[in-house]
Design a protein around this motif. Structure first.
Motif, PDB file in Angstrom:
ATOM      1  N   THR A  29       0.832  -1.210   0.000  1.00  0.00           N
ATOM      2  CA  THR A  29       0.000   0.000   0.000  1.00  0.00           C
ATOM      3  C   THR A  29       0.860   1.251   0.000  1.00  0.00           C
ATOM      4  N   ALA A  30       1.916   1.256   0.816  1.00  0.00           N
ATOM      5  CA  ALA A  30       2.841   2.393   0.827  1.00  0.00           C
ATOM      6  C   ALA A  30       3.575   2.504  -0.504  1.00  0.00           C
ATOM      7  N   ARG A  31       3.940   1.380  -1.069  1.00  0.00           N
ATOM      8  CA  ARG A  31       4.678   1.358  -2.339  1.00  0.00           C
ATOM      9  C   ARG A  31       3.835   1.915  -3.483  1.00  0.00           C
ATOM     10  N   LEU A  32       2.542   1.530  -3.523  1.00  0.00           N
ATOM     11  CA  LEU A  32       1.661   1.972  -4.602  1.00  0.00           C
ATOM     12  C   LEU A  32       0.953   3.284  -4.295  1.00  0.00           C
ATOM     13  N   GLY A  33       0.935   3.663  -3.006  1.00  0.00           N
ATOM     14  CA  GLY A  33       0.363   4.943  -2.609  1.00  0.00           C
ATOM     15  C   GLY A  33      -1.139   5.030  -2.734  1.00  0.00           C
ATOM     16  N   ARG A  34      -1.840   3.918  -2.477  1.00  0.00           N
ATOM     17  CA  ARG A  34      -3.287   3.935  -2.621  1.00  0.00           C
ATOM     18  C   ARG A  34      -3.919   2.812  -1.800  1.00  0.00           C
ATOM     19  N   ALA A  35      -5.222   2.952  -1.536  1.00  0.00           N
ATOM     20  CA  ALA A  35      -5.975   1.914  -0.840  1.00  0.00           C
ATOM     21  C   ALA A  35      -6.090   0.685  -1.745  1.00  0.00           C
ATOM     22  N   LEU A  36      -6.075  -0.491  -1.108  1.00  0.00           N
ATOM     23  CA  LEU A  36      -6.116  -1.735  -1.863  1.00  0.00           C
ATOM     24  C   LEU A  36      -7.121  -2.713  -1.265  1.00  0.00           C
ATOM     25  N   SER A  37      -7.647  -3.566  -2.129  1.00  0.00           N
ATOM     26  CA  SER A  37      -8.438  -4.727  -1.720  1.00  0.00           C
ATOM     27  C   SER A  37      -7.692  -5.940  -2.263  1.00  0.00           C
ATOM     28  N   ILE A  38      -7.119  -6.751  -1.366  1.00  0.00           N
ATOM     29  CA  ILE A  38      -6.223  -7.827  -1.770  1.00  0.00           C
ATOM     30  C   ILE A  38      -6.883  -9.181  -1.542  1.00  0.00           C
ATOM     31  N   LEU A  39      -6.958  -9.959  -2.599  1.00  0.00           N
ATOM     32  CA  LEU A  39      -7.419 -11.344  -2.523  1.00  0.00           C
ATOM     33  C   LEU A  39      -6.168 -12.210  -2.546  1.00  0.00           C
ATOM     34  N   GLN A  40      -5.874 -12.868  -1.429  1.00  0.00           N
ATOM     35  CA  GLN A  40      -4.625 -13.609  -1.319  1.00  0.00           C
ATOM     36  C   GLN A  40      -4.877 -15.084  -1.033  1.00  0.00           C
ATOM     37  N   GLY A  41      -3.927 -15.914  -1.440  1.00  0.00           N
ATOM     38  CA  GLY A  41      -3.958 -17.338  -1.113  1.00  0.00           C
ATOM     39  C   GLY A  41      -5.167 -18.043  -1.705  1.00  0.00           C
ATOM     40  N   GLU A  42      -5.785 -18.894  -0.876  1.00  0.00           N
ATOM     41  CA  GLU A  42      -6.942 -19.662  -1.324  1.00  0.00           C
ATOM     42  C   GLU A  42      -8.201 -18.807  -1.435  1.00  0.00           C
ATOM     43  N   GLY A  43      -8.191 -17.626  -0.833  1.00  0.00           N
ATOM     44  CA  GLY A  43      -9.380 -16.771  -0.900  1.00  0.00           C
ATOM     45  C   GLY A  43      -9.555 -15.902   0.317  1.00  0.00           C
ATOM     46  N   SER A  44      -8.456 -15.352   0.826  1.00  0.00           N
ATOM     47  CA  SER A  44      -8.509 -14.467   1.991  1.00  0.00           C
ATOM     48  C   SER A  44      -8.570 -13.015   1.540  1.00  0.00           C
ATOM     49  N   ASP A  45      -9.294 -12.187   2.305  1.00  0.00           N
ATOM     50  CA  ASP A  45      -9.538 -10.798   1.915  1.00  0.00           C
ATOM     51  C   ASP A  45      -8.870  -9.828   2.888  1.00  0.00           C
ATOM     52  N   ILE A  46      -8.053  -8.924   2.340  1.00  0.00           N
ATOM     53  CA  ILE A  46      -7.341  -7.912   3.120  1.00  0.00           C
ATOM     54  C   ILE A  46      -7.685  -6.543   2.552  1.00  0.00           C
ATOM     55  N   ALA A  47      -8.047  -5.608   3.418  1.00  0.00           N
ATOM     56  CA  ALA A  47      -8.343  -4.232   2.993  1.00  0.00           C
ATOM     57  C   ALA A  47      -7.298  -3.299   3.592  1.00  0.00           C
ATOM     58  N   THR A  48      -6.870  -2.304   2.824  1.00  0.00           N
ATOM     59  CA  THR A  48      -5.869  -1.350   3.308  1.00  0.00           C
ATOM     60  C   THR A  48      -6.216   0.074   2.878  1.00  0.00           C
ATOM     61  N   GLU A  49      -5.612   1.035   3.581  1.00  0.00           N
ATOM     62  CA  GLU A  49      -5.706   2.429   3.162  1.00  0.00           C
ATOM     63  C   GLU A  49      -4.580   3.224   3.810  1.00  0.00           C
ATOM     64  N   PRO A  50      -3.950   4.132   3.045  1.00  0.00           N
ATOM     65  CA  PRO A  50      -2.980   5.043   3.654  1.00  0.00           C
ATOM     66  C   PRO A  50      -3.717   6.015   4.569  1.00  0.00           C
ATOM     67  N   VAL A  51      -3.104   6.364   5.705  1.00  0.00           N
ATOM     68  CA  VAL A  51      -3.779   7.266   6.644  1.00  0.00           C
ATOM     69  C   VAL A  51      -2.943   8.498   6.979  1.00  0.00           C
ATOM     70  N   GLY A  52      -1.891   8.765   6.239  1.00  0.00           N
ATOM     71  CA  GLY A  52      -1.075   9.942   6.483  1.00  0.00           C
ATOM     72  C   GLY A  52       0.137   9.627   7.339  1.00  0.00           C
ATOM     73  N   ASP A  53       1.130  10.525   7.292  1.00  0.00           N
ATOM     74  CA  ASP A  53       2.358  10.368   8.062  1.00  0.00           C
ATOM     75  C   ASP A  53       3.061   9.067   7.713  1.00  0.00           C
ATOM     76  N   GLY A  54       2.823   8.573   6.501  1.00  0.00           N
ATOM     77  CA  GLY A  54       3.462   7.355   6.039  1.00  0.00           C
ATOM     78  C   GLY A  54       2.848   6.076   6.565  1.00  0.00           C
ATOM     79  N   ARG A  55       1.847   6.179   7.431  1.00  0.00           N
ATOM     80  CA  ARG A  55       1.266   4.989   8.040  1.00  0.00           C
ATOM     81  C   ARG A  55       0.184   4.380   7.142  1.00  0.00           C
ATOM     82  N   VAL A  56      -0.105   3.101   7.399  1.00  0.00           N
ATOM     83  CA  VAL A  56      -1.103   2.366   6.623  1.00  0.00           C
ATOM     84  C   VAL A  56      -2.026   1.633   7.581  1.00  0.00           C
TER      85      VAL A  56
END
Length: 232
Positions: free
Chosen positions: A189-216
């Motif tokens: 998320t920090a690398r791409l600089g945007r919120a993401l919806s990640i489907l990983q592995g067999e079907g796990s769901d991860i949501a992310t968003e940058p929140v400022g000050d470099g944090r995610v």
């Protein structure tokens, strides 16, 4: 004389129906586990096992340590999310997890079994990023072709929507393939600089968003799976 400890197993970053998710072993630290954390984590074999000390400040903070089958990590995402949910579910919620890398802010909504953490990308391990052309290319990868380091492979499902298909291989951590990797989600998320919806592995769901000050901020659903007894 052998001793036994209870290991709570939760699944972190499940899909909407509560399926999939990355198993996490949770152990309450005790005299029996002191100085044996790596041995226990290796024997259990989960991608990560968390050892939870007593809550430092009721309603405020708890200290945790995180171990893969091969090493201790200063920070990891799915153990942080899962532990935050578990503490809230057992009626000892905290706002902060004290980890060797730093203080991790947490939020939990038990009505929807959602837990969120806020972390810094510099806390995460070094990943090799493998950007592929399609989700099918990600799905075709052979986990045993990766023999060193930590490789996060991904491709856009829908770039405009921030939707990604991903897998992660971490032989350096003693993990052939990780079902859901919160730390990599933070770093990507920090690398791409945007919120993401990640489907990983067999079907796990991860949501992310940058929140400022470099944090995610990263989060998802956690569910209780089972409790096992481990003999020391």
């Amino acid at each position: 004389m052998d001793e036994t400890i209870d290991v709570v197993v939760v699944r972190v970053f499940t899909n909407e129906s509560g399926r999939n998710g990355n198993e996490l072993g949770i152990v309450q630290s005790s005299e029996a586990t002191a100085a044996r954390e790596q041995e226990i984590a290796t024997a259990l074999g989960f991608s990560e096992t968390v050892f939870v000390d007593a809550v430092d400040e009721p309603g405020r903070a708890a200290s945790i340590r995180i171990f893969t089958p091969a090493k201790e990590l200063p920070f990891a995402g799915h153990p942080s999310v899962g532990t935050a949910w578990w503490l809230a579910d057992r009626r000892t919620p905290v706002d902060v997890l004290r980890e060797p890398a730093g203080d991790v802010e947490v939020e939990v909504d038990l009505d929807d079994d959602l837990a969120w953490i806020t972390a810094r990308p510099e806390w995460t391990p070094e990943f090799e990023w493998l950007a592929l052309e399609s989700p099918e290319d990600v799905e075709a990868l052979d986990p045993f072709a990766f023999t060193t380091g930590q490789t996060f492979a991904y491709a856009w499902i829908d770039e405009a929507a921030g939707s990604i298909r991903a897998r992660m291989f971490a032989p350096a951590m003693g993990i052939v393939e990780d079902e859901a990797t919160g730390a990599a989600a933070v770093a990507l998320t920090a690398r791409l600089g945007r919120a993401l919806s990640i489907l990983q592995g067999e079907g796990s769901d991860i949501a992310t968003e940058p929140v400022g000050d470099g944090r995610v901020r990263v989060g998802g659903t956690t569910v209780y799976d089972r409790t096992i007894e481990a003999t020391l």
